[in-house]
Every structure is written in structure tokens, then in C-alpha cells.
Design a protein around this motif. Structure first.
Motif, short mmCIF file in Angstrom:
data_model
loop_
_atom_site.label_atom_id
_atom_site.label_comp_id
_atom_site.label_asym_id
_atom_site.label_seq_id
_atom_site.Cartn_x
_atom_site.Cartn_y
_atom_site.Cartn_z
N UNK A 31 0.94 -1.21 0.19
CA UNK A 31 0.02 0.16 -0.12
C UNK A 31 0.81 1.34 0.04
N UNK A 32 0.64 2.05 -0.75
CA UNK A 32 1.45 3.35 -1.08
C UNK A 32 0.64 4.76 -1.26
N UNK A 33 1.25 5.65 -0.95
CA UNK A 33 0.53 7.00 -0.95
C UNK A 33 0.50 7.24 -2.68
N UNK A 34 -0.64 7.61 -3.00
CA UNK A 34 -0.63 7.68 -4.43
C UNK A 34 0.06 8.89 -5.06
N UNK A 35 0.28 9.21 -6.23
CA UNK A 35 1.07 10.42 -6.91
C UNK A 35 0.37 10.72 -8.03
N UNK A 36 0.40 11.78 -8.39
CA UNK A 36 -0.17 12.35 -9.58
C UNK A 36 0.55 12.03 -10.88
N UNK A 37 -0.26 11.62 -12.10
CA UNK A 37 0.44 11.21 -13.18
C UNK A 37 -0.44 11.53 -14.44
N UNK A 38 -0.42 12.29 -15.38
CA UNK A 38 -0.97 12.59 -16.77
C UNK A 38 -2.48 12.73 -16.27
N UNK A 39 -2.91 13.75 -15.11
CA UNK A 39 -4.30 14.02 -14.93
C UNK A 39 -4.90 13.26 -14.13
N UNK A 40 -4.20 12.00 -13.69
CA UNK A 40 -4.85 11.02 -12.60
C UNK A 40 -4.01 10.81 -11.78
N UNK A 41 -4.14 9.66 -11.21
CA UNK A 41 -3.19 9.44 -10.00
C UNK A 41 -2.96 7.70 -9.94
N UNK A 42 -2.18 7.21 -9.01
CA UNK A 42 -2.11 5.87 -9.03
C UNK A 42 -3.00 5.20 -7.91
N UNK A 43 -2.91 3.95 -7.75
CA UNK A 43 -3.85 3.37 -6.93
C UNK A 43 -3.36 2.10 -6.22
N UNK A 44 -4.18 1.67 -5.40
CA UNK A 44 -3.89 0.78 -4.55
C UNK A 44 -4.78 -0.49 -4.52
N UNK A 45 -4.32 -1.78 -4.20
CA UNK A 45 -3.32 -2.08 -3.50
C UNK A 45 -2.30 -2.60 -4.34
N UNK A 46 -0.92 -3.12 -4.27
CA UNK A 46 -0.31 -3.75 -5.09
C UNK A 46 0.31 -4.99 -4.73
N UNK A 47 0.43 -5.99 -5.67
CA UNK A 47 0.67 -7.25 -5.42
C UNK A 47 2.41 -7.35 -5.61
N UNK A 48 2.86 -7.79 -4.41
CA UNK A 48 4.38 -8.07 -4.78
C UNK A 48 5.00 -9.57 -4.76
N UNK A 49 5.97 -9.75 -5.44
CA UNK A 49 6.69 -11.02 -5.04
C UNK A 49 8.12 -10.79 -4.99
N UNK A 50 8.75 -11.53 -4.00
CA UNK A 50 10.30 -11.34 -3.59
C UNK A 50 10.82 -12.58 -3.23
N UNK A 69 3.34 -5.06 -8.75
CA UNK A 69 2.39 -4.38 -9.79
C UNK A 69 1.24 -3.77 -9.01
N UNK A 70 0.92 -2.61 -9.07
CA UNK A 70 -0.35 -2.00 -8.51
C UNK A 70 -1.58 -2.04 -9.21
N UNK A 71 -2.80 -2.01 -8.47
CA UNK A 71 -3.94 -1.90 -9.35
C UNK A 71 -4.03 -0.83 -9.97
N UNK A 72 -4.86 -1.14 -11.21
CA UNK A 72 -5.06 -0.01 -12.20
C UNK A 72 -5.76 1.22 -11.54
N UNK A 73 -5.48 2.46 -11.99
CA UNK A 73 -6.43 3.53 -11.55
C UNK A 73 -7.14 3.64 -12.74
N UNK A 74 -8.55 4.12 -12.56
CA UNK A 74 -9.36 4.46 -13.76
C UNK A 74 -10.33 5.73 -13.53
N UNK A 75 -10.12 6.58 -14.34
CA UNK A 75 -10.99 7.87 -14.21
C UNK A 75 -11.82 7.91 -15.52
N UNK A 76 -13.14 8.09 -15.24
CA UNK A 76 -14.10 7.95 -16.39
C UNK A 76 -15.17 9.11 -16.04
N UNK A 77 -15.00 10.60 -16.60
CA UNK A 77 -15.97 11.44 -16.41
C UNK A 77 -17.13 11.42 -17.77
N UNK A 78 -17.24 10.42 -18.30
CA UNK A 78 -17.95 10.51 -19.30
C UNK A 78 -17.61 10.85 -20.79
#
Length: 191
Positions: A31-50, A69-78
Motif C-alpha cells: 500500500x503506497x501513497x498515490x501520486x499524480x500522473x497524466x491528469x490522474x493518480x496511482x492506485x492501491x493495493x499492489x501485489x508483490x513477489x520477492x 504491480x499496483x492495481x489500475x487507476x481508472x477515471x471516467x467522467x463520461x
């Protein structure tokens, strides 16, 4: 997806050329704090392998490659659909700071590779909003600490927190489980 595949390949390639074979493999959620990218942001949670590669006989020092790999962020204003994807690869040096019966306190530091990509799909060409696909990457460092709690002879429960220092600074909390390929024997017995 190419970056994720290359990150996984490089992480496990390091384990082949290391002085020892991996002694455990782990997976879980980040779980990470999101950051802004290309008019949207990043999402949680992420799945890790180590995986953990032992570098000493006492089991105190490990090389730990991981991919997330983090969950996809989706923004759909129509009028358009924006989707952001975040991938990270880490190579950490881990040291056991304190051990008491079935609990270990660890500290780690290492390097981090972040790849973020965004897809923009217009739904209406006359919307007045013009966007485009974008992608970026950054290399940085990270520092953190965690707890490893022994559950059985072959399973650990792990909790860690780290701060990633790069173009995309983030604080990340990870929770997961690790499977030991062989019994831990005398190096990690109950007292």
C-alpha cells in the motif's frame, strides 16, 4: 507489461549468479501513497513477489529482489477514460538487527526502479479535452525496516515499511507471507 516481465527476469537472474540459492519466496500486498500522473493518480493495493538470497551462514544478511504491480487507476467522467498503471522493482540488502525467539527485526536499503504508464481513450471527439497516452520511469533508492514473525517451520508473516526516494517519492507499507524451501534447522529454532 514488458517492463514487468524484464523486472521479474532480472530479479530472478540475480539469484542465479548470487553466491547462494534463494532460501525463501514471498508474496503479499503493498500500500503506497498515490501520486499524480497524466491528469490522474496511482492506485492501491499492489501485489508483490520477492525472494531472499542468503549471503552469510548465520542468515543475517540477504539480498532481496522484488517486483510489485499496483492495481489500475481508472477515471471516467463520461467524455474520456484515463487508466494509470504503476510497476516497481527493488533490489535491497537486508540485515537482521534483532532476533528474539520467533521474531526478527530487519533493516534494509537498496535501489528502486519505478515505471508508470497511462492510457487515454476519448469517448467523444468534440469534448474539448485533449489528452494523450504517457509513460515515465525513475530510478531511486529506498530505506526501510520490518518485522518477520515465524508462523511454522516453513512459513513467516512479514510486515515492512519503506520510504522510496526518487522522482516519484512514496511511503510504502507491505504485508505478506514467505515460504522457506527447507526447514530452518538450528539457525532459527525456538528457545
Amino acid at each position: 507489461m514488458k517492463v514487468l516481465a524484464v523486472s521479474i527476469f532480472l530479479g530472478f537472474l540475480c539469484s542465479v549468479f548470487a553466491p547462494a540459492q534463494p532460501d525463501r519466496i514471498g508474496a503479499g500486498l503493498s500500500f503506497a501513497n498515490p501520486f499524480e500522473f497524466n491528469g490522474g493518480e496511482t492506485s492501491n493495493p499492489g501485489f508483490f513477489l520477492k525472494t531472499w538470497i542468503g549471503l552469510d551462514r548465520k542468515g543475517k544478511v540477504h539480498l532481496v529482489p522484488s517486483v510489485t504491480a499496483y492495481n489500475r487507476y481508472k477515471y471516467d467522467p463520461g467524455t474520456f477514460i484515463l487508466k494509470n498503471y504503476l510497476f516497481q522493482g527493488d533490489m535491497d540488502g537486508q540485515y537482521v538487527v534483532f532476533r528474539e525467539k520467533t521474531l526478527k527485526v530487519i533493516g534494509f536499503a537498496g535501489v528502486n526502479f519505478t515505471y508508470v504508464t497511462s492510457t487515454f481513450e476519448p469517448l467523444n471527439v468534440n469534448s474539448g479535452f485533449i489528452g494523450a497516452d504517457a509513460s515515465d520511469w525513475a530510478v531511486g533508492g529506498n530505506i526501510g525496516a520490518g518485522l518477520e514473525m515465524r508462523m511454522t517451520d516453513h512459513w513467516d508473516f512479514n510486515v515492512s515499511g519503506k520510504y522510496k526516494i526518487s522522482k516519484y517519492d512514496q511511503f510504502i507499507i507491505s504485508v505478506g507471507a514467505a515460504y522457506f524451501f527447507r526447514d530452518r534447522g538450528r539457525t532459527y529454532r525456538r528457545r
